[in-house]
Design a protein around this motif. Structure first.
Motif, mmCIF file in Angstrom:
data_model
loop_
_atom_site.group_PDB
_atom_site.id
_atom_site.type_symbol
_atom_site.label_atom_id
_atom_site.label_comp_id
_atom_site.label_asym_id
_atom_site.label_seq_id
_atom_site.Cartn_x
_atom_site.Cartn_y
_atom_site.Cartn_z
ATOM 1 N N ASP A 186 0.805 -1.216 0.000
ATOM 2 C CA ASP A 186 0.000 0.000 0.000
ATOM 3 C C ASP A 186 0.840 1.269 0.000
ATOM 4 N N LEU A 187 2.165 1.128 0.052
ATOM 5 C CA LEU A 187 3.045 2.290 0.152
ATOM 6 C C LEU A 187 3.147 2.994 -1.192
ATOM 7 N N GLU A 188 2.689 4.236 -1.247
ATOM 8 C CA GLU A 188 2.786 5.059 -2.442
ATOM 9 C C GLU A 188 4.017 5.956 -2.353
ATOM 10 N N PRO A 189 4.469 6.535 -3.485
ATOM 11 C CA PRO A 189 5.665 7.383 -3.439
ATOM 12 C C PRO A 189 5.550 8.559 -2.473
ATOM 13 N N GLY A 190 4.347 9.091 -2.294
ATOM 14 C CA GLY A 190 4.202 10.235 -1.404
ATOM 15 C C GLY A 190 3.877 9.884 0.028
ATOM 16 N N ASP A 191 3.847 8.594 0.371
ATOM 17 C CA ASP A 191 3.492 8.182 1.731
ATOM 18 C C ASP A 191 4.685 8.095 2.663
ATOM 19 N N GLY A 192 5.880 8.128 2.129
ATOM 20 C CA GLY A 192 7.043 8.016 3.003
ATOM 21 C C GLY A 192 8.329 8.141 2.224
ATOM 22 N N ASN A 193 9.445 8.064 2.947
ATOM 23 C CA ASN A 193 10.784 8.162 2.373
ATOM 24 C C ASN A 193 11.557 6.902 2.747
ATOM 25 N N LEU A 194 11.917 6.106 1.735
ATOM 26 C CA LEU A 194 12.595 4.832 1.937
ATOM 27 C C LEU A 194 14.044 4.964 1.480
ATOM 28 N N ARG A 195 14.972 4.745 2.419
ATOM 29 C CA ARG A 195 16.404 4.808 2.134
ATOM 30 C C ARG A 195 17.023 3.454 2.475
ATOM 31 N N LEU A 196 17.972 3.047 1.645
ATOM 32 C CA LEU A 196 18.594 1.731 1.767
ATOM 33 C C LEU A 196 20.109 1.890 1.810
ATOM 34 N N THR A 197 20.747 1.173 2.731
ATOM 35 C CA THR A 197 22.203 1.182 2.850
ATOM 36 C C THR A 197 22.710 -0.252 2.750
ATOM 37 N N ASP A 253 20.438 -4.452 -9.537
ATOM 38 C CA ASP A 253 19.503 -5.245 -10.344
ATOM 39 C C ASP A 253 18.471 -5.961 -9.469
ATOM 40 N N VAL A 254 18.924 -6.454 -8.313
ATOM 41 C CA VAL A 254 17.998 -7.131 -7.410
ATOM 42 C C VAL A 254 17.061 -6.118 -6.748
ATOM 43 N N ILE A 255 17.575 -4.951 -6.433
ATOM 44 C CA ILE A 255 16.741 -3.920 -5.796
ATOM 45 C C ILE A 255 15.626 -3.470 -6.736
ATOM 46 N N GLN A 256 15.937 -3.362 -8.008
ATOM 47 C CA GLN A 256 14.931 -2.909 -8.967
ATOM 48 C C GLN A 256 13.794 -3.908 -9.154
ATOM 49 N N LYS A 257 13.994 -5.139 -8.735
ATOM 50 C CA LYS A 257 12.940 -6.144 -8.846
ATOM 51 C C LYS A 257 11.983 -6.136 -7.658
ATOM 52 N N GLN A 258 12.282 -5.322 -6.647
ATOM 53 C CA GLN A 258 11.421 -5.256 -5.481
ATOM 54 C C GLN A 258 10.129 -4.508 -5.798
ATOM 55 N N ALA A 259 9.106 -4.799 -5.015
ATOM 56 C CA ALA A 259 7.796 -4.153 -5.237
ATOM 57 C C ALA A 259 7.837 -2.671 -4.947
ATOM 58 N N VAL A 260 8.661 -2.257 -3.974
ATOM 59 C CA VAL A 260 8.788 -0.845 -3.599
ATOM 60 C C VAL A 260 10.215 -0.407 -3.895
ATOM 61 N N GLN A 261 10.355 0.697 -4.618
ATOM 62 C CA GLN A 261 11.659 1.207 -4.978
ATOM 63 C C GLN A 261 12.105 2.259 -3.951
ATOM 64 N N PRO A 262 13.351 2.185 -3.491
ATOM 65 C CA PRO A 262 13.824 3.162 -2.503
ATOM 66 C C PRO A 262 14.066 4.522 -3.147
ATOM 67 N N ASN A 263 13.973 5.554 -2.313
ATOM 68 C CA ASN A 263 14.280 6.904 -2.774
ATOM 69 C C ASN A 263 15.775 7.133 -2.925
ATOM 70 N N ALA A 264 16.577 6.427 -2.154
ATOM 71 C CA ALA A 264 18.034 6.576 -2.217
ATOM 72 C C ALA A 264 18.673 5.282 -1.748
ATOM 73 N N VAL A 265 19.808 4.957 -2.379
ATOM 74 C CA VAL A 265 20.567 3.761 -2.019
ATOM 75 C C VAL A 265 22.018 4.172 -1.817
ATOM 76 N N THR A 266 22.600 3.723 -0.717
ATOM 77 C CA THR A 266 24.003 3.996 -0.407
ATOM 78 C C THR A 266 24.764 2.680 -0.399
ATOM 79 N N PHE A 267 25.762 2.586 -1.298
ATOM 80 C CA PHE A 267 26.664 1.427 -1.341
ATOM 81 C C PHE A 267 27.979 1.850 -0.701
ATOM 82 N N ARG A 268 28.500 0.984 0.152
ATOM 83 C CA ARG A 268 29.774 1.317 0.796
ATOM 84 C C ARG A 268 30.551 0.052 1.100
#
Length: 313
Positions: free
Chosen positions: A173-184, A206-221
């Motif tokens: 049910d999460l829409e783009p305007g319902d929250g801010n999703l960040r992934l590290t 590539d695996v992240i893009q297959k998820q049902a919800v796309q994050p607003n930002a991704v940090t790789f380290r």
């Protein structure tokens, strides 16, 4: 006759008996009048007490809905009271105290209107929902990474979800305007270059893009650990430089998440710790040499002073 008149005259001139004075009846204009706003204030206090009792003793009482309706009901009641007393002149008083009471009631109603908004932003229910959805997203992504990218060594996967509303209860049910999703995503090293690091980042993306919800930002380290032995740290050569380098890549939005491995490599920040460690070790060696030189110079100066004293004798 004259004598009779003389005898009657004192009796006629006698003062009348004194009677108690009656208080004048109050005029109609001086009758006690009610101030505008007092009726609404009393009803509001009674309603507030009833709502508190319902909150504590009625199971499933929706206090947020009551807080949303109460300000509007209070303003309507206050406006009705003003109109009622305005249509019945002589029975109401609209002075400074009445204006103050009306302003107080309106201020309380406006403040109560913001309480549900604050509760949605900082309430424990919203935070608990955000933590639960974050953990669900992390577990799902980790299982997909293990299945589809087993060669990528993962150190940690962290999801930070901030919800703007408490109505969302599921990730679907999460829409783009319902929250801010960040992934590290933290990767194990070492990596020989930024190109190798970017290849693993592209595989994870590539695996992240297959998820049902796309994050607003991704940090790789990739935080490469330093050797525990200090002697090894001081004797690092150029061949071991990749083991002491950190890599950082941040992508925002779906556009940057589509970058190729070459584009990610160009945007990767590389911080080499080898130069810093060598600089620290050089400074330590210089400080040690300076201390040794001072210690060797100190005894010689003392000997010289002793000889000069002997000669003076």
């Amino acid at each position: 006759m004259d004598e009779q008149n003389k005898t009657v005259q004192p009796e006629a001139a006698a003062a009348p008996e004194s009677r108690p004075l009656k208080k004048p009846a109050p005029a109609k204009d001086e009758a006690p009048r009610r101030r505008v706003g007092s009726f609404t204030l009393g009803i509001s206090l009674i309603a507030a007490g009833i709502l508190f009792l319902c909150y504590y003793f009625v199971p499933g009482f929706d206090w947020q809905l009551v807080l949303k309706v109460a300000p509007a009901a209070g303003l309507v009641l206050l406006g009705g009271e003003v109109l009622w007393f305005a249509s019945h002149p002589g029975r109401w008083k609209y002075d400074f105290v009445s204006v103050l009471v009306c302003l107080l009631l309106m201020g309380v109603c406006l403040c109560m209107g913001f309480v549900p908004l604050i509760a949605e932003q900082y309430g424990p229910e919203r935070q608990q929902t955000a933590n639960r959805l974050s953990q669900t997203y992390t577990d799902t992504l980790y299982q997909d990474l293990k299945a589809e990218a087993p060669d990528v060594q993962l150190e940690d996967v962290y999801t930070d979800l901030y919800l703007y509303t408490s109505t969302v209860q599921d990730l679907a049910d999460l829409e783009p305007g319902d929250g801010n999703l960040r992934l590290t995503v933290t990767l194990f090293g070492p990596y020989a270059s930024a190109d190798d690091f970017a290849k693993d980042c592209r595989t994870v993306a590539d695996v992240i893009q297959k998820q049902a919800v796309q994050p607003n930002a991704v940090t790789f380290r990739c935080d490469a650990p330093l050797p525990a032995d200090s002697t090894v740290r001081e004797n690092l050569d150029s061949a071991s430089a990749p083991q002491t380098q950190d890599y950082l890549l941040e992508v925002f939005g779906t556009t940057q998440l589509d970058w190729t491995a070459e584009q990610m490599a160009r945007q990767t920040e590389v911080s080499g710790l080898l130069d810093e460690e060598n600089t620290d070790s050089d400074e330590a060696e210089e400080a040690a040499e300076t201390e040794d030189a001072e210690e060797t110079e100190a005894p010689s100066s003392m000997d010289g002073s002793g000889l000069s004293g002997t000669r003076s004798d």
